[in-house]
Structures are given as structure tokens and as C-alpha cells.
Design a protein around this motif. Structure first.
Motif, PDB file in Angstrom:
ATOM      1  N   UNK A  37      -9.620  -5.634 -11.082  1.00 33.40           N
ATOM      2  CA  UNK A  37      -9.649  -4.257 -11.565  1.00 33.40           C
ATOM      3  C   UNK A  37      -8.223  -3.716 -11.728  1.00 33.40           C
ATOM      4  N   UNK A  39      -5.665  -5.035 -13.112  1.00 36.02           N
ATOM      5  CA  UNK A  39      -4.604  -6.055 -12.998  1.00 36.02           C
ATOM      6  C   UNK A  39      -4.785  -7.048 -14.148  1.00 36.02           C
ATOM      7  N   UNK A  91      -3.261   7.278  -0.645  1.00 38.20           N
ATOM      8  CA  UNK A  91      -3.904   5.967  -0.802  1.00 38.20           C
ATOM      9  C   UNK A  91      -3.511   5.214  -2.073  1.00 38.20           C
ATOM     10  N   UNK A  94      -0.023   0.901  -2.049  1.00 44.19           N
ATOM     11  CA  UNK A  94      -0.646  -0.308  -1.520  1.00 44.19           C
ATOM     12  C   UNK A  94       0.141  -0.761  -0.291  1.00 44.19           C
ATOM     13  N   UNK A 106       3.846  -2.323  -1.677  1.00 42.23           N
ATOM     14  CA  UNK A 106       4.188  -2.752  -3.029  1.00 42.23           C
ATOM     15  C   UNK A 106       4.751  -1.511  -3.716  1.00 42.23           C
ATOM     16  N   UNK A 141      -2.296   1.971  -6.492  1.00 41.40           N
ATOM     17  CA  UNK A 141      -3.696   1.628  -6.252  1.00 41.40           C
ATOM     18  C   UNK A 141      -4.587   2.765  -6.737  1.00 41.40           C
ATOM     19  N   UNK A 142      -4.688   2.896  -8.046  1.00 39.50           N
ATOM     20  CA  UNK A 142      -5.520   3.925  -8.681  1.00 39.50           C
ATOM     21  C   UNK A 142      -6.949   3.816  -8.160  1.00 39.50           C
ATOM     22  N   UNK A 143      -7.564   4.957  -7.914  1.00 40.30           N
ATOM     23  CA  UNK A 143      -8.939   4.898  -7.408  1.00 40.30           C
ATOM     24  C   UNK A 143      -9.887   4.369  -8.482  1.00 40.30           C
ATOM     25  N   UNK A 153      -3.286  -0.949 -12.413  1.00 43.33           N
ATOM     26  CA  UNK A 153      -2.735  -0.838 -11.058  1.00 43.33           C
ATOM     27  C   UNK A 153      -1.374  -1.525 -10.993  1.00 43.33           C
ATOM     28  N   UNK A 154      -1.302  -2.773 -11.468  1.00 39.42           N
ATOM     29  CA  UNK A 154      -0.001  -3.449 -11.526  1.00 39.42           C
ATOM     30  C   UNK A 154       0.562  -3.180 -12.912  1.00 39.42           C
TER      31      UNK A 154
ATOM     32  N   UNK B  72      -0.144 -11.611 -13.362  1.00 42.36           N
ATOM     33  CA  UNK B  72       0.192 -10.583 -12.382  1.00 42.36           C
ATOM     34  C   UNK B  72       0.621 -11.216 -11.059  1.00 42.36           C
ATOM     35  N   UNK B  73       1.370 -10.452 -10.275  1.00 40.41           N
ATOM     36  CA  UNK B  73       1.784 -10.967  -8.957  1.00 40.41           C
ATOM     37  C   UNK B  73       0.603 -10.959  -7.989  1.00 40.41           C
ATOM     38  N   UNK B  74      -0.285  -9.975  -8.131  1.00 40.54           N
ATOM     39  CA  UNK B  74      -1.415  -9.892  -7.204  1.00 40.54           C
ATOM     40  C   UNK B  74      -2.644 -10.558  -7.801  1.00 40.54           C
ATOM     41  N   UNK B  96      -3.789  -9.197   1.333  1.00 42.31           N
ATOM     42  CA  UNK B  96      -3.681  -7.749   1.131  1.00 42.31           C
ATOM     43  C   UNK B  96      -5.078  -7.187   0.955  1.00 42.31           C
ATOM     44  N   UNK B  97      -5.313  -6.001   1.508  1.00 40.81           N
ATOM     45  CA  UNK B  97      -6.592  -5.327   1.291  1.00 40.81           C
ATOM     46  C   UNK B  97      -6.318  -4.028   0.544  1.00 40.81           C
ATOM     47  N   UNK B  98      -7.008  -3.801  -0.579  1.00 42.94           N
ATOM     48  CA  UNK B  98      -6.743  -2.579  -1.341  1.00 42.94           C
ATOM     49  C   UNK B  98      -7.592  -1.411  -0.833  1.00 42.94           C
ATOM     50  N   UNK B  99      -7.498  -0.257  -1.495  1.00 43.42           N
ATOM     51  CA  UNK B  99      -8.165   0.954  -0.989  1.00 43.42           C
ATOM     52  C   UNK B  99      -9.676   0.846  -1.017  1.00 43.42           C
ATOM     53  N   UNK B 100     -10.197  -0.066  -1.844  1.00 42.36           N
ATOM     54  CA  UNK B 100     -11.645  -0.268  -1.874  1.00 42.36           C
ATOM     55  C   UNK B 100     -12.070  -1.438  -0.989  1.00 42.36           C
ATOM     56  N   UNK B 102     -11.107  -4.460  -1.059  1.00 42.24           N
ATOM     57  CA  UNK B 102     -11.199  -5.760  -1.715  1.00 42.24           C
ATOM     58  C   UNK B 102     -10.010  -6.616  -1.299  1.00 42.24           C
ATOM     59  N   UNK B 106      -0.792 -11.899  -2.674  1.00 47.72           N
ATOM     60  CA  UNK B 106       0.396 -11.979  -3.522  1.00 47.72           C
ATOM     61  C   UNK B 106       0.551 -13.454  -3.865  1.00 47.72           C
TER      62      UNK B 106
END
Lengths: 440, 440
Positions: A37, A39, A91, A94, A106, A141-143, A153-154, B72-74, B96-100, B102, B106
Motif C-alpha cells: 500500500x 509503495x 503516526x 514510521x 524513516x 505513513x499515510x493513513x 508512502x515511500x 522501493x527500500x521497504x 518494521x511494523x507500520x501504523x496498520x 502490517x 527494509x
């Protein structure tokens, strides 16, 4: 590049996930592919555009003596604790913990890091001004990431930072950067109009957003159409003379331009009616003076002329490079596909061979292709002419060079300008020259 | 670039943190600055070298029709679960864990991601071979990052990936990549010797490490000195002809070269004694054939000539671009500082003005500087000659152009070759030509 042996995959159908036209066209033409998502991986076609934009941005930054650096994507949380932004950021930042349980993040932007670097090396007012920039990947880290690379996001961004001794010098730097931005966007081939932006609690009038006109834009905009007639590249401005810069800036700000947030009906009425343009726009850059906010918070100073410690005045200057790719497509496409401005198009032209079985056609294509293999795409696929024309329109090459049995007998090829649909016959010897010297 | 108004800060003293010479010199010359353990910012001087190396790598990849992408890096953890490496990779993978909530990581490398991209677009054997590469930042969470950029955590790397229909075709690609690597390193100006490497459980002899000779290297190496006399750039090899490639490869592998792990005393004795070179080396690249490991695990196939599903055979090909910067310094320096190979030096030459108060000297410097502002560094600082000479030696510009009152009266400048210490007098009109056409 020869299309038959290239990794330039197009999709036959519209991808379901794309809500807006630029996203749809970028997926259809195989410019990018979403990996998670928000990326994206940039495939060869998209990367060529990204590189072309980056090159112009870089050249125009260097032209005002900004110096390029490259900061890491990951930053220490400690750095952001020094400015107070680690807790404040929310939030969208990241946050990452490494194997030794140290807090990293990041980088969504680099004010803290550049201020730290500056502070380590620059000790005297004599070494000012300093103007540093980078083009590097960032993460927010866009919601709800959406609109493809427009709100990913990236993302790839040019971020620049200036350090001046005082407000007066910082204004000069601001003017210089304004000129650089106008020239950058003009060279890229888009109309990006600087509009006064909110400076938040710092105040002042030294912040502008650069907005590209596009019907799908997030903000309503109002501007004097004469602005878009200016030629910033040929305007004689001495970047080493603050008076010359100030005169340029004054001339530039004479034209009314505002987003709906800042729109002023009284001022708007003063613009001659025939020049009043209303529309919607997409923000693709911002320049911003913010004074000593970070140098004070992070305790970074230089020794001034009277041996006193002085916190330098800073500004920051962003261009959303990956976002621009999407924004340009939003503002420059038709029902058939993308219409690339010449300067950033992935290829100057596509060669379309209508006489696959005709040796003279094949020879002519090969000879032409060899003139500039780097900048020409040769559609040598064994496909119907209709498929090739549709793909050429979809990808949006500025020129199509159509080589068929009839013309080649007379040593003539047909060229089509994507932007206007105009078609011309040109001799095969002249075609590259014609394309290169064409003035819109 | 004018040194007085540049961000090219040098340190007067040796930094305590640096254990090896390249790290010490990179910090002293202000090429990089450590921002966190194993994470560096590249300042203008360092970035110029990084860019020069990247440019050569890119040109030589394009020369064998590899196509550039940018991933992408991630990455999503799911991708790595498909190959089975998510659990296997260990603590060097930055998770890494994102805001959702997931799981991301890297990317330390990109076999999974490129296989996924390939699988989405390439459906038929007719579209093979495919050769894709990128130059992008990667991360390995080393337990003890050390030796500066040589064993950093965030590092810049060229990683390429190939997809072929079968083993035989994959071998052709391997040969092509070997040639590309030899040419790349030769153009960069370093002696990088390919040595047989362990292929692990897959077996076969299709893996080579590229090792630069340096006394601080991590591995002992043994090689036939005749290898380093070969000119790969001028060797006529037709990259579209597998016989020609095989002949080149055979010629190349005739020369003995092995790390201590693979060293074979019997074979070594067959090398004429005068050509036996022993030393230590630093790995800067690796090429590797690994067959269908990922295409099978990730269930990626193409339709073959008999309409059967075939898992393409893959190889991967890395060059540690940021690591190379350190490795080159390890192999090319003296007590005074760095000695840059011409092709990747941050500047072609430094102009040193010995007559700061002499108008003729100043004019000559300015005139010379204007001939190539991009590639010349003009040391216009108000410093003693000794300081300028020491800095020039420290930074390691291939040439110093010394302009003093005595010579300038006779229209002559002195030039010094950093590598040899050789000094020559050249007329000011001839100096740029002399430098550009100089053959080592």
C-alpha cells in the motif's frame, strides 16, 4: 531501446485499484507497480521520467550554487528529540526499533539532520550562506495512501535547506530559490504557479506553494493568466546581486495567485477580467523561510562578526519529484493517454514500422534507430499497426515517426506530434534534426 | 567549484572512531559523516565519488542491455514469506511494523521483489531473457557495524537479476555479466579480480566474488599476476554471440585466482613462480547463478515453446557501490592521503593559487577555472600554500595545478600528478588538454 527486447510491459485493461487518471495511466503503461500500500517499484519507463525530472531539478539547484548531499533514509530518534518533533510528529512518522533496541525512524523530512550536519562543520559567519540539498527517498505513513505516486508512502523528494546569518540574507536566498523553482518547472514543461502559503505560527509572508493546474487538484486556485506568459529562463537576473533578485521577486509577486484558503476577493477584482483564471491545482513544491526554529532548538550557532554566537536563519525548499510524475500526467493527458512534455518524456520519439516485411522499411528503421538508441524507442514488435499506434498514444511519446513502404520509396517518413495530433512528412535525413529543433 | 564557498569541510585531526585508513580518510576529508551507528550522510565530496562510480556501473550495465528499474527500500513481509526467507533471514533483517500493524522490512536484497515483478508481466518464453538492475539503498542490521562505509548498515548497492529459459541460456547471461563487471572495474580504475566463490547447497561453479587487492582486506588471496594485465575494454567480444562470450570466459578463467577458502596448492604450483601474487583483498561484488530457487518457491513461470509451464533460471549480480568507495581508498592511498583513480575522482584537478595578491595569478586562476567549473576545484581560500598543498594531497585529486607569480610571467603553470608526485610545467592554454589526454 528496442521494444521487443525491453521490459516495457503495458496492461490491456484499466486496473481496478486506480481512482484517478494519472494512477490509471501509470499502471497501464507499466511505469510503476504497487508493491505494498502506497509503495511503488519504478519500472524502466517510469524511472526514465523520474530521472529526467531529477536531472533538471539538480541542474537548476546547482545553477544557484546549492550543493548536493545525500542523507540516509533512516535517522536516529535522538536527533528528533533535540528539536522536539519526535513526540509531536504523530503516526505518519514510521518508527523503527533496531536489533539493539535503539529507536530509529524513516525520515519524512530532514531539517534536524541537516542542522546537525551544518553545526558539526560550519563555525563562522564567514562560511555563510550555505545552501544544501538532496534528492532522496522519504517515508510518510499515510493513513490512506491513494492516487498512486501522488500520495504514496515511500516517495522521492528534493529537499533543500539554507543557512543565513540574518533575516535580510535569508530573504535573498529565498528570492534565489524562487527563481530556481520557476526555472525548474518551466524547463520541465509544466505551469507551476507559486501561491502564498500559510507560514503557521512563525508568520511572515515567506512561504509559497507551487501548484500545477489540473482539474483533479485538491485545492481551488485563482491566478492572473499573465503569470503563465512569463519566461523565467530568459529573464536576466543576477543571482549574485540582491537588488536584481529583489526586483525579480517584486515583478513575480505582482501577479495575483492564491489558493482558496488565501483568496482575497478585493485583490481579485483588480485583475483585469480577461486575465482571471480559476481552476483546481496540485501542490508539487513548497519553499519556506522559518528562521531560527531549528538552530535554536538544537543549539546550533556560528561565531558572528562581533564574536557573538548567532543562530543561523533557515529555510527549506521541497519538490515532490515522484509526485510530480503523477501531477504532470493529471495536467497533461487526453482520452488516448499521456502527453509528455518534451524535456521529461521517457523517449524523444517512438519509431513505428508499418512495413514489417519490407526490407527498405526495416533498413530505414534500423538506420534511424542507430542515430540515437538512448533516446529513441523502436517499436519492432510483430504487432498490428493499430496496436502500435494505440500504445504510442497511450505512453505519450512527444513524437511518433511512422515508416511505411509508400513513403520510404520517396525517402520520406511521416511524423506525428502527440500533443496536437499534427502530422508532417519529413525526409529521413531531416527527421531527427526536425524533432530536436521543433519549437512548441 | 570554489572551495571558499563550498561545503567541503576537512577535519584537522584524525577522528578517534575510525579504525582503518579509508574510514579515517573519508571522515578527515569530509566525504561522509556518521549519523547513527553504521549510517552515513554523504557530503558533497563523497557524493561526487559515489555518483561517478554509479555512472560507470550504470553505463556498463546498459551496455549489455540490462534495464534499470528502481524498487522501493521497504518491502512487505508477505513477499519474503512466499520464498521462505522471512523466518530464515535472522536479525540482520530490519523488521518494521507500520501504523496498520502490517509487517514490512527494509530490503537487504531483492530476489523476492524482482521475481514478483517479473512474474506479473512476463508470461512467455519469447520474452526471455530479461536482465533487470537497480542502484538503490539497502539495509542490513549488522551486529557490529565497523570500518565506515565498508561495513555500514544502510548501504548503496547495484543489484541485478536475470531470468533465462534454461541453464544453458543462464550461462550465456553469466558470461555477459562477467564481462560487464570486468569492464566496470577497469573503467573505475581498480584491480578487481574475480575469484571462484562458494555456491552453497546449489552447487555448480557459477559464482564469482570480485576482490580488490588491499593490505587490510578480510580474505587472503592468490592470483596469477597476468590477470591484471588484461585489457577487458578493448577485448573484442560480441555480447550477442554465445560462442564469443564463452571464448572470453574461458580465456578469463585460465588465470588462477582464489581466496584462501578455495585455494588449491596443486593448481597454484602450475602458475609460473614469477607470476604468483599473494595478498589480501576486499570483496566489492559478486555474481551468482542460482537456478530456479525463487521462481519455484514463488511459483513464477512462463509458457514454454511446448506450452508447458517453465520456471525461469535466475542469477543475481551485486556491486557494493558505497563499499567500493572505502575499498578503493584502502587500495589507493599513501601517508599524505587518498590517491583517486581519474575516472571516479571527485574533481579532475585542484587549482592552487600561490599568488593571492597577484592580479595576474588571480586572473589566470579564474580563466582556468571557467574552462570547466564542474570538474575543477578552485582552492581560492585565503590560506597558506602549505595548507593548500596538504589538503590537496589529503583529498587526493589526480592533478594539482599550481599557479604562482614566477611561472605566470612566462605563461606557465606547474602541474603535479598526485599518484607519482611527478611535476611538470605546462602552458596555461595547454593544461586542460594535457590533463585530459594524459595516459597513465
Amino acid at each position: 531501446m528496442r521494444l521487443s527486447s525491453s521490459f516495457l510491459p503495458t496492461l490491456k485493461e484499466d486496473p481496478a485499484e486506480a481512482q484517478i487518471i494519472s494512477h490509471r495511466l501509470m499502471l497501464r503503461t507499466g511505469m510503476v507497480r504497487q508493491m505494498s500500500s502506497g509503495i511503488y517499484a519504478w519500472l524502466p519507463l517510469g524511472l526514465r521520467v523520474l530521472d529526467n525530472i531529477s536531472r533538471i531539478v539538480r541542474e537548476e539547484q546547482n545553477a544557484i550554487n546549492a550543493q548536493e548531499v545525500l542523507m540516509p533514509t533512516l535517522q536516529s530518534a535522538d536527533l528528533w528529540k533535540r528539536s522536539g518533533r519526535y513526540d509531536a510528529y504523530g503516526p505518519e512518522m514510521l518508527r523503527i526499533v533496531d536489533r539493539h533496541k535503539r529507536d530509529l525512524l524513516y525520515g519524512p523530512t530532514n531539517e534536524e539532520m541537516i542542522t546537525d550536519i551544518f553545526g558539526q562543520f560550519i563555525k563562522s559567519y564567514k562560511e555563510l550562506p550555505q545552501l544544501l540539498y538532496q534528492i532522496q527517498w522519504k517515508f510518510r505513513d499515510e493513513i490512506r495512501p491513494r492516487f498512486g505516486v501522488m500520495r504514496g508512502r515511500e516517495f522521492y523528494m528534493k529537499d533543500g535547506y539554507s543557512f543565513d546569518l540574518n533575516y535580510e540574507d535569508a530573504v535573498v536566498t529565498y528570492h534565489k530559490m524562487m527563481l530556481s523553482y520557476l526555472r525548474t518547472f518551466q524547463r520541465i514543461g509544466v505551469k507551476a504557479i507559486p501561491m502564498l502559503a500559510d507560514t503557521g505560527p512563525i508568520g511572515g509572508d515567506l512561504s509559497h506553494e507551487f501548484i500545477i493546474l489540473a482539474p483533479t487538484g485538491e485545492s481551488g486556485i485563482y491566478f492572473d493568466s499573465d503569470f503563465t506568459e512569463q519566461n523565467w529562463l530568459e529573464m536576466p537576473v543576477d543571482i549574485n546581486d540582491k537588488e536584481s533578485l529583489a526586483a525579480f521577486f517584486q515583478r513575480m509577486t505582482r501577479f495575483y495567485a492564491a489558493t482558496d484558503e488565501k483568496h482575497d476577493q478585493n485583490e481579485w477584482q483588480k485583475v483585469p477580467e480577461s486575465r482571471r483564471c480559476e481552476g483546481r491545482g496540485i501542490e508539487v513544491g513548497q519553499i519556506f523561510y522559518f528562521g531560527t526554529k531549528y538552530t535554536e532548538a538544537m543549539n546550533v550557532s556560528v561565531i558572528g562578526p562581533d564574536s557573538d554566537k548567532i543562530n543561523p536563519h533557515m529555510g527549506s525548499y521541497g519538490i515532490g519529484v515522484s509526485r510530480l510524475v503523477g501531477a504532470i500526467i493529471e495536467s497533461s493527458h487526453d482520452d488516448q493517454g499521456i502527453i509528455w512534455p518534451d524535456a521529461i518524456a521517457p523517449f524523444k520519439a517512438v519509431i513505428i514500422n508499418l512495413g514489417l516485411k519490407n526490407q527498405a522499411c526495416k533498413d530505414a528503421c534500423e538506420a534511424l534507430y542507430k542515430m540515437d538508441q538512448e533516446q529513441l524507442l523502436y517499436d519492432d514488435r510483430d504487432e498490428r499497426a493499430g496496436v502500435k499506434f494505440a500504445d504510442a498514444d497511450l505512453i505519450g511519446h512527444p513524437w511518433q515517426i511512422i515508416i511505411g513502404p509508400r513513403g520510404i520509396g520517396n525517402n520520406v517518413v511521416e511524423i506525428k506530434r502527440r500533443e496536437t495530433g499534427e502530422r508532417m512528412e519529413v525526409s529521413i535525413e531531416q527527421v531527427m534534426h526536425y524533432i530536436s529543433s521543433y519549437q512548441r
